[in-house]
Design an enzyme around this catalytic site. Structure first.
Site, short mmCIF file in Angstrom:
data_model
loop_
_atom_site.label_atom_id
_atom_site.label_comp_id
_atom_site.label_asym_id
_atom_site.label_seq_id
_atom_site.Cartn_x
_atom_site.Cartn_y
_atom_site.Cartn_z
N VAL A 130 0.84 -1.20 0.00
CA VAL A 130 0.00 0.00 0.00
C VAL A 130 0.87 1.26 0.00
O VAL A 130 0.59 2.22 -0.72
CB VAL A 130 -0.95 0.01 1.22
CG1 VAL A 130 -1.59 1.38 1.41
CG2 VAL A 130 -2.04 -1.06 1.05
N GLU A 131 1.92 1.24 0.79
CA GLU A 131 2.74 2.44 0.94
C GLU A 131 3.55 2.78 -0.31
O GLU A 131 3.58 3.94 -0.73
CB GLU A 131 3.70 2.27 2.13
CG GLU A 131 3.02 2.27 3.50
CD GLU A 131 2.52 3.63 3.91
OE1 GLU A 131 2.81 4.63 3.23
OE2 GLU A 131 1.83 3.70 4.95
#
Length: 337
Positions: A130-131
Site C-alpha cells: 500500500v505504501e
C-alpha cells in the site's frame, strides 16, 4: 475629455489584470513563509542538536516551498473517497501480482522476520504494498522541501512538521544521509515503509546489523522496520485483523465506533450484526462501517491487530486496504505454487 478617459480605462483594464496576474506569479514561493519563524527554528535546532548555526541555516535556506503539497494535504484520499474507491486503488491484479513477486524474491527474509517478531508476512507485505508498491514508488519530493513547506506553510499542523523537520536533521546526522538528496512523499515520509523522520529514528531496524538502517535502498531493512513498528505497537501474534459482518434487517443503527476494540462480539450480535465466521463471542472487537459508491455500506468486525495497523496510519480505510491486499497476495501466491 471624460469620454477619452473612459475609453482608455475600459481598454486598458484587461491589460492591467494581466500584468497583475503575472506579477503574482513572479512573487517567490518563499514569500508565503514567515522568515522569522524559520530563523527561530534554525536557532533552536542548532542549539538543541549542538550543530553549527551556519550548517543548519545553509541547509534550510536551500529548501523550496511547494504549494502543491499544501493542496494534497488538504484533500487526502482517506478523507475524500468512499471505501470502494479507496480499495480499488490497491486491489488491482497488477499490484497483487507484484506482491506475489516481492514475497517470492524476499521469502527467506520475510519468514525469518515474521518468526522473530510474531508479525504475519501478509501484514508486512500489505503495508509495503500500500505504501510504496513494494518499493517502486517511494515518492518524488525532496523530503527537505516537503517538511519545510508543511512546517512553515501549513499552520494547522505546523508544530508537528517543525518537529519532524528537526528530527530529519537528527536522522541525517545519525545515519550519514544527505538532507539535500533524500526523496519521499509529499508529507516527508521515506523508504519502503514510508517512515516519517521521528518513526525512522524510533523504529527503523537493520536486518543484519545492530546499528544503522537504510530504508531507502535496503529492502531487508525496510521489511525488518515495518515488522518492528507493528511489534512495538503490540501486534498480537496469530491474532485476528478483520472479518466482514452481515447486518440484519432489524439491526440497530450505531454511532461511529472507536477503531480500538472495546466491545464484545456478542454485544454487536445482539444489536443485529452477525459474523460470517465462527469465533468466541467474548472476543473484543469494533464494528467499522465502510461506504460504497452506490450509497450502500459494508460492515466489518475489526480486532486488535486492525487497531495496531491504524497506529501506522490512523485511517480505518488504510488498515482494511492493508489487510485485504495482504490476504489477496497470500491467496494468489497459493494458486501459483
Amino acid at each position: 475629455m471624460s469620454q477619452i478617459y473612459s475609453f482608455i480605462a475600459s481598454h486598458l483594464r484587461p491589460f492591467v489584470f494581466v500584468l497583475l496576474g503575472w506579477s503574482m506569479l513572479l512573487i517567490p514561493a518563499h514569500a508565503q513563509i514567515d522568515q522569522t519563524k524559520v530563523d527561530d527554528f534554525i536557532r533552536q535546532t542548532a542549539y538543541q542538536q549542538k550543530r553549527p548555526l551556519v550548517e543548519v541555516e545553509t541547509i534550510v535556506n536551500q529548501a523550496t516551498f511547494k504549494s502543491d503539497i499544501i493542496d494534497k494535504m488538504n484533500r487526502p484520499a482517506e478523507k475524500t473517497m468512499t471505501w470502494e474507491r479507496y480499495r480499488n486503488i490497491f486491489m488491482k491484479p497488477e499490484r497483487i501480482d507484484a506482491g506475489v513477486d516481492f514475497w517470492t524474491k524476499n521469502e527467506m527474509v520475510l519468514n525469518q522476520i515474521s518468526v522473530q517478531t510474531g508479525v504475519s508476512v501478509e501484514a508486512i507485505i500489505g503495508i509495503i504494498g500500500v505504501e510504496t508498491y513494494f518499493g517502486e514508488r517511494m515518492g518524488n519530493y525532496l523530503v527537505l522541501d516537503a517538511l519545510y513547506t508543511l512546517a512553515f506553510g501549513y499552520p494547522r499542523r505546523s508544530s508537528f512538521f517543525k518537529a519532524e523537520l528537526s528530527k530529519f536533521f537528527e536522522l541525517c546526522a545519525k545515519e550519514g544521509l544527505d538532507p539535500l538528496a533524500i526523496k519521499g512523499s509529499y508529507a516527508g515520509a521515506m523508504g519502503y515503509g514510508q517512515f516519517m523522520p521521528s518513526s525512522y529514528l524510533a523504529y527503523a531496524k537493520s536486518y543484519d546489523s545492530d546499528t544503522g538502517a537504510d530504508l531507502m535502498n535496503e529492502v531487508n531493512d525496510g521489511i525488518a522496520s515495518v515488522a518492528n513498528y507493528l511489534k512495538v505497537h503490540r501486534w498480537d501474534q496469530g491474532g485476528l485483523i478483520a472479518i466482514q459482518a452481515n447486518k440484519s434487517e432489524n439491526a440497530e443503527a450505531l454511532s461511529k465506533q472507536s477503531v480500538k476494540p472495546n466491545k464484545t462480539i456478542s454485544y454487536y450480535t445482539q444489536k443485529g450484526y452477525k459474523l460470517t465466521e465462527s469465533i468466541d463471542p467474548n472476543t473484543l472487537a469494533s464494528l467499522q462501517t465502510m461506504e460504497m459508491e452506490d450509497g450502500s455500506k459494508e460492515y466489518w468486525f475489526t480486532f486488535k491487530n486492525f487497531y495496531v495497523i491504524t497506529r501506522y496510519n490512523h485511517s480505518p480505510l488504510y488498515a482494511l486496504a492493508v489487510f485485504q491486499l495482504g490476504e489477496a497476495i497470500k491467496e494468489a501466491r497459493k494458486v501459483k505454487q
